[in-house]
Design an enzyme around this catalytic site. Structure first.
Site, short mmCIF file in Angstrom:
data_model
loop_
_atom_site.label_atom_id
_atom_site.label_comp_id
_atom_site.label_asym_id
_atom_site.label_seq_id
_atom_site.Cartn_x
_atom_site.Cartn_y
_atom_site.Cartn_z
N GLU A 1 0.80 -1.24 0.00
CA GLU A 1 0.00 0.00 0.00
C GLU A 1 0.83 1.29 0.00
O GLU A 1 0.59 2.21 0.78
CB GLU A 1 -0.96 0.00 1.20
N HIS B 1 -10.13 -6.52 -2.23
CA HIS B 1 -11.24 -6.34 -1.30
C HIS B 1 -12.36 -5.68 -2.11
O HIS B 1 -12.48 -4.46 -2.15
CB HIS B 1 -10.82 -5.48 -0.11
N GLU C 1 -5.77 -11.06 -1.19
CA GLU C 1 -6.63 -10.85 -0.02
C GLU C 1 -8.11 -10.85 -0.40
O GLU C 1 -8.90 -10.03 0.09
CB GLU C 1 -6.27 -9.52 0.68
N ASP D 1 -11.88 -10.93 -0.77
CA ASP D 1 -13.15 -11.12 -0.07
C ASP D 1 -14.23 -10.38 -0.85
O ASP D 1 -13.97 -9.38 -1.52
CB ASP D 1 -13.13 -10.71 1.42
C1 XIL Z 1 -6.13 -6.51 8.34
C2 XIL Z 1 -6.41 -7.69 9.25
O1 XIL Z 1 -7.21 -8.62 8.57
C3 XIL Z 1 -7.09 -7.21 10.51
O2 XIL Z 1 -7.22 -8.28 11.43
C4 XIL Z 1 -6.29 -6.08 11.15
O3 XIL Z 1 -6.99 -5.55 12.24
C5 XIL Z 1 -6.00 -4.97 10.15
O4 XIL Z 1 -5.37 -5.52 9.01
N1 XIL Z 1 -4.97 -4.88 3.67
C6 XIL Z 1 -3.90 -5.61 4.14
C7 XIL Z 1 -4.08 -6.44 5.34
O5 XIL Z 1 -2.85 -5.64 3.51
O6 XIL Z 1 -2.91 -6.53 6.10
C8 XIL Z 1 -5.22 -5.98 6.20
O7 XIL Z 1 -5.41 -6.95 7.22
C9 XIL Z 1 -6.46 -5.81 5.37
C10 XIL Z 1 -6.25 -4.76 4.31
#
Ligand code: XIL
Length: 325
Positions: free
Chosen positions: A121, A204, A233, A235
């Site tokens: 990020e 996401h 990641e 979802d």
């Molecule tokens: C999130 C975790 O899932 C949570 O448990 C924590 O509180 C915050 O981080 N992008 C990312 C991840 O790269 O590391 C993040 O994970 C979600 C968004």
């Protein structure tokens, strides 16, 4: 096919006393694990001269004993809660700090972690008024300028020349300008022989957004550059930012729409990304109430493949259909 898990002393740790059900689910369905949290900066490097690998080692050992690979997440991130206090208050040379942090963790796990999100990020969201030439105005940017990104990749590559090194970010696949900045960085790295193996798309997303063509187009841009594409990641919540209260319960209709979107994403990935450039697809959590989105949105959005009884949802069938399309 990967999944992010809680481990160590986290509430939903797969190593808690009754975590056997989750470990079994993992063994049945997944070939890669990412630590949802416990391999982030403050967990592994809580003070300048202290590295705490015990919890991560437990996870890595569990994975390797079960023929499951580990994707490392993440060496350098801006997130305030994940930059240990000592790093924020550091008065020494930040370039050395970054280099040693990356090198020590990467070399410790060399041979046991197959790939890393080296930098997470680093680019700003579209419309972020604090952005500087597209970069997020993070601690790392403030201390080192944009060069911190390549410094991290160079240090990781020196410590583990074999692991795949990813730049990882969200909102890359919806036509955002942010993605252009990421691609420009990739082109620049390639032109100057800075080591990078792929781009991680967090994804996401939600059941309505982005469109299939936007997703395919984004993957294609990375494929065109000869880099790996990894969905890191995934979802797919059923409520959206535009319509946050649409589903108060997980209706059969919501489940079908979610199934379709999972199938679409997986099929798009296999369609656009050739086998040699596939870094894999990781889902961000095991079962719906395990999702980070519950805290983030303050509502249940049922974003994952399994329900809380660990039963496969239609989303799971959609994923499988996407694989076989
Ligand atoms: C999130 C975790 O899932 C949570 O448990 C924590 O509180 C915050 O981080 N992008 C990312 C991840 O790269 O590391 C993040 O994970 C979600 C968004």
């Amino acid at each position: 096919m990967g999944v992010a898990v809680s481990a160590g002393s986290e509430t939903n740790s797969i190593f808690r006393n009754d975590g056997g059900i989750d470990r079994t689910l993992i063994q049945q369905h997944f070939s890669q694990l990412t630590a949802g949290n416990i391999m982030k900066m403050s967990y592994l490097h809580p003070s300048e001269n202290t590295y705490t690998f015990e919890h991560a080692d437990q996870l890595v050992n569990f994975a390797l004993e079960n023929n499951i690979s580990i994707h490392g997440h993440t060496l350098i991130w801006h997130s305030d809660y994940q930059i240990p206090t000592w790093m924020k208050n550091y008065t020494g040379d930040y370039a050395t700090l970054l280099q040693e942090h990356v090198q020590n963790i990467t070399s410790y796990y060399a041979g046991r972690v197959v790939s890393w999100d080296v930098v997470n990020e680093a680019f700003a969201d579209d419309g972020d008024s604090n952005a500087i030439n597209g970069y997020r105005n993070s601690l790392w940017y403030q201390k080192l300028g944009p060069g911190y990104i390549e410094q991290a990749f160079i240090a990781a590559d020196a410590a583990d020349p074999v692991a795949d090194l990813y730049y990882n970010d969200y909102n890359l696949e919806g036509g955002q300008q942010k993605f252009d900045y990421v691609l420009a960085m990739v082109d620049d790295f390639k032109a100057r022989d800075i080591p990078i193996d792929g781009v991680g798309f967090q994804m996401h997303i939600n059941i309505e957004w982005p469109s299939e063509s936007q997703i395919k187009n984004a993957f294609q841009q990375v494929v065109n550059r000869g880099l790996k594409v990894k969905i890191t990641e995934l979802d797919i919540p059923v409520n959206t930012y535009a319509n946050p209260d649409k589903y108060q319960t997980f209706t059969a209709e919501a489940a079908e729409r979610q199934k379709d979107k999972y199938r679409e994403v997986v099929a798009a990935y296999l369609d656009v990304v050739p086998p040699e450039l596939r870094g894999g697809i990781t889902v961000w959590g095991l079962y719906d109430s395990d999702s980070w989105l519950i805290d983030l949105h303050g509502r249940p959005d049922w974003p994952l493949l399994f329900n809380d009884l660990r039963q496969a949802k239609p989303a799971f069938d959609g994923f499988v259909e996407g694989l076989s399309d």
